[in-house]
Design a protein around this motif. Structure first.
Motif, PDB file in Angstrom:
ATOM      1  N   ALA A  41      69.945  74.884  -8.598  1.00  0.00           N
ATOM      2  CA  ALA A  41      69.770  76.640  -8.944  1.00  0.00           C
ATOM      3  C   ALA A  41      70.851  76.635  -9.771  1.00  0.00           C
ATOM      4  O   ALA A  41      71.903  76.761  -9.385  1.00  0.00           O
ATOM      5  CB  ALA A  41      69.607  77.400  -7.362  1.00  0.00           C
ATOM      6  N   ASN A  42      70.310  77.613 -10.762  1.00  0.00           N
ATOM      7  CA  ASN A  42      71.338  78.158 -11.824  1.00  0.00           C
ATOM      8  C   ASN A  42      71.357  79.380 -12.236  1.00  0.00           C
ATOM      9  O   ASN A  42      72.062  79.994 -13.070  1.00  0.00           O
ATOM     10  CB  ASN A  42      71.169  77.150 -13.280  1.00  0.00           C
ATOM     11  CG  ASN A  42      69.986  77.510 -13.800  1.00  0.00           C
ATOM     12  OD1 ASN A  42      69.337  78.236 -13.498  1.00  0.00           O
ATOM     13  ND2 ASN A  42      69.561  76.550 -14.973  1.00  0.00           N
ATOM     14  N   ALA A  43      70.420  80.205 -11.399  1.00  0.00           N
ATOM     15  CA  ALA A  43      70.220  81.673 -11.823  1.00  0.00           C
ATOM     16  C   ALA A  43      69.685  82.338 -10.829  1.00  0.00           C
ATOM     17  O   ALA A  43      68.802  81.635  -9.953  1.00  0.00           O
ATOM     18  CB  ALA A  43      69.766  81.930 -12.947  1.00  0.00           C
ATOM     19  N   GLY A  44      70.068  83.672 -10.509  1.00  0.00           N
ATOM     20  CA  GLY A  44      69.355  84.363  -9.148  1.00  0.00           C
ATOM     21  C   GLY A  44      67.985  84.308  -9.412  1.00  0.00           C
ATOM     22  O   GLY A  44      67.391  84.370  -8.356  1.00  0.00           O
ATOM     23  N   MET A  45      67.180  84.427 -10.830  1.00  0.00           N
ATOM     24  CA  MET A  45      65.695  84.362 -10.531  1.00  0.00           C
ATOM     25  C   MET A  45      65.014  83.243 -10.298  1.00  0.00           C
ATOM     26  O   MET A  45      63.894  83.280 -10.154  1.00  0.00           O
ATOM     27  CB  MET A  45      65.439  84.836 -12.036  1.00  0.00           C
ATOM     28  CG  MET A  45      65.741  84.024 -13.138  1.00  0.00           C
ATOM     29  SD  MET A  45      64.590  82.597 -13.301  1.00  0.00           S
ATOM     30  CE  MET A  45      63.215  83.448 -13.814  1.00  0.00           C
ATOM     31  N   ASN A  46      65.868  81.977 -10.150  1.00  0.00           N
ATOM     32  CA  ASN A  46      64.986  80.788  -9.901  1.00  0.00           C
ATOM     33  C   ASN A  46      63.989  81.105  -8.883  1.00  0.00           C
ATOM     34  O   ASN A  46      62.818  80.556  -8.726  1.00  0.00           O
ATOM     35  CB  ASN A  46      66.097  79.658  -9.608  1.00  0.00           C
ATOM     36  CG  ASN A  46      66.938  79.443 -10.554  1.00  0.00           C
ATOM     37  OD1 ASN A  46      67.820  78.467 -10.446  1.00  0.00           O
ATOM     38  ND2 ASN A  46      66.691  79.653 -11.900  1.00  0.00           N
ATOM     39  N   GLN A  67      73.086  84.898  -5.291  1.00  0.00           N
ATOM     40  CA  GLN A  67      72.722  83.737  -5.436  1.00  0.00           C
ATOM     41  C   GLN A  67      73.712  82.423  -5.546  1.00  0.00           C
ATOM     42  O   GLN A  67      74.395  82.664  -6.590  1.00  0.00           O
ATOM     43  CB  GLN A  67      71.572  83.495  -6.427  1.00  0.00           C
ATOM     44  CG  GLN A  67      71.220  82.150  -6.784  1.00  0.00           C
ATOM     45  CD  GLN A  67      70.315  81.326  -5.615  1.00  0.00           C
ATOM     46  OE1 GLN A  67      69.614  82.253  -5.073  1.00  0.00           O
ATOM     47  NE2 GLN A  67      70.543  80.205  -5.099  1.00  0.00           N
ATOM     48  N   LYS A  68      73.860  81.388  -4.795  1.00  0.00           N
ATOM     49  CA  LYS A  68      74.545  80.316  -4.971  1.00  0.00           C
ATOM     50  C   LYS A  68      74.020  79.556  -6.331  1.00  0.00           C
ATOM     51  O   LYS A  68      73.194  79.459  -6.464  1.00  0.00           O
ATOM     52  CB  LYS A  68      74.455  79.315  -3.979  1.00  0.00           C
ATOM     53  CG  LYS A  68      75.008  79.702  -2.630  1.00  0.00           C
ATOM     54  CD  LYS A  68      75.051  78.908  -1.445  1.00  0.00           C
ATOM     55  CE  LYS A  68      73.718  78.452  -1.157  1.00  0.00           C
ATOM     56  NZ  LYS A  68      73.358  77.537   0.007  1.00  0.00           N
ATOM     57  N   CYS A  69      74.981  79.269  -7.346  1.00  0.00           N
ATOM     58  CA  CYS A  69      74.495  78.458  -8.657  1.00  0.00           C
ATOM     59  C   CYS A  69      75.614  77.319  -8.722  1.00  0.00           C
ATOM     60  O   CYS A  69      76.691  77.367  -8.451  1.00  0.00           O
ATOM     61  CB  CYS A  69      74.703  79.449  -9.566  1.00  0.00           C
ATOM     62  SG  CYS A  69      73.593  80.961  -9.489  1.00  0.00           S
TER      63      CYS A  69
END
Length: 326
Positions: A41-46, A67-69
């Motif tokens: 997960a690299n962004a809130g929108m994932n 969000q954890k990224c």
């Protein structure tokens, strides 16, 4: 100056958007569910990707999250910068507000300006805005809905102001808000001859990216309009906490200082200035390692496990530099 802990900043952001009719959604795990295009997960929108594509409906059309990224491999890879710049991390939290076919550019801009100038009370004279070079509408909305200095709005190319999650998928023009750390941050030439800030010099911190999600990009690179335009924003929690506390480095905020002091106490001696970056690396990588393992990713020779192993080995190497040899 008000003391902003990282927990207080996170809660303030989420409560602000809940008051604006957004549903608070928990962070998804770092291991992306049902999405093989992503390492982590690299962004809130994932976790909202299917909503943006119109493939899923939920009970809400507005959401906010912390969000954890992890960005340590693939397209978004900050690993080698970590510890040596003031604001790169492998693990961080992304604060975001989202609209799924509800509001669009105008409200996104209004909300962002209200939060940073009225709630966080940042100095407006230190704020700069960039928009995509072809996005006349975004520039007009900034001028109409906020009191940002018109001389502080700049247009940039795709590299800076067109956002996409990966090579394919939802994407669109974006507008970034930058904060000037001031002359306390030593930069060789912070402004170009035309008066535009050098946004890469370190003095100007990108604090919030407002993505106007309008398109889907397919394998051939073709853009098709999404069923409804959406909003996806991202604000780095560690960055905004650093700015609210008047710090020049993210590593000077509570969450990192606790880890840095713990490491120094373990070492049993103070660390000289030229090795302080190793303390930053260890603090950052300890967070990544803990959260990745908590989300079921374990060290291995391939894929996600190999990235975790690299992060751990890098932390251990910097531990050796400090004198941890046992």
């Amino acid at each position: 100056m008000e003391n902003w802990t990282i927990d207080k900043v996170r809660r303030t952001f989420l409560d602000f958007f809940k008051a604006k009719g957004h549903t608070e959604v928990a962070s998804s795990p770092l291991l992306p569910a049902e999405d093989n295009t992503l390492l982590f997960a690299n962004a809130g929108m994932n976790q909202f990707k299917k909503l943006f594509l119109g493939l899923e409906k939920r009970s809400y059309t507005r959401a906010c999250s912390a969000q954890k990224c992890v960005r340590a491999g693939g397209k978004h890879n900050d690993l080698e910068n970590v510890g040596f710049t003031t604001r790169h991390h492998t693990f961080f939290e992304m604060l975001g507000n989202f609209s799924f076919g509800d509001y669009f550019k105008e409200d996104a801009i209004k909300y962002a300006w209200e939060l940073i100038t009225e709630v966080f009370k940042l100095d407006k004279s230190r704020l700069y805005v960039t928009v995509f070079r072809e996005d006349d509408e975004a520039e007009q909305l900034w001028l109409k809905n906020t009191d940002v200095d018109p001389k502080h709005i700049f247009r940039l190319d795709e590299h800076d102001n067109f956002w996409q999650m990966g090579d394919t998928g939802p994407c669109g023009p974006c507008s970034e808000i930058h904060y000037d750390l001031g002359e306390g941050f030593k930069a060789e030439k912070p402004f170009f001859d035309n008066g535009m800030p050098d946004f890469d010099c370190g003095r100007f911190v990108e604090i919030w990216n407002l993505v106007f999600m309008q398109f889907n990009r397919d394998e051939s690179g073709r853009l098709t309009p999404l069923p409804k335009p959406n909003i996806d924003t991202g604000m780095g929690l560690e960055r905004i906490t650093s700015i609210l506390n008047g710090k020049l480095s993210n590593y000077d905020i509570d969450i990192f200082q606790d880890l840095i002091h713990f490491t120094e106490n373990l070492l049993g001696k103070s660390v000289p200035a030229e090795l302080r970056s190793s303390l930053n690396v260890i603090a950052d990588h300890a967070r990544s390692t803990s959260f990745l393992i908590a989300d079921t990713i374990t060290p291995s020779n391939e894929g996600r496990g190999y990235v975790l192993r690299r992060i751990m080995r890098r932390a251990i190497r910097h531990g050796h530099k400090l004198g941890f040899n046992e």
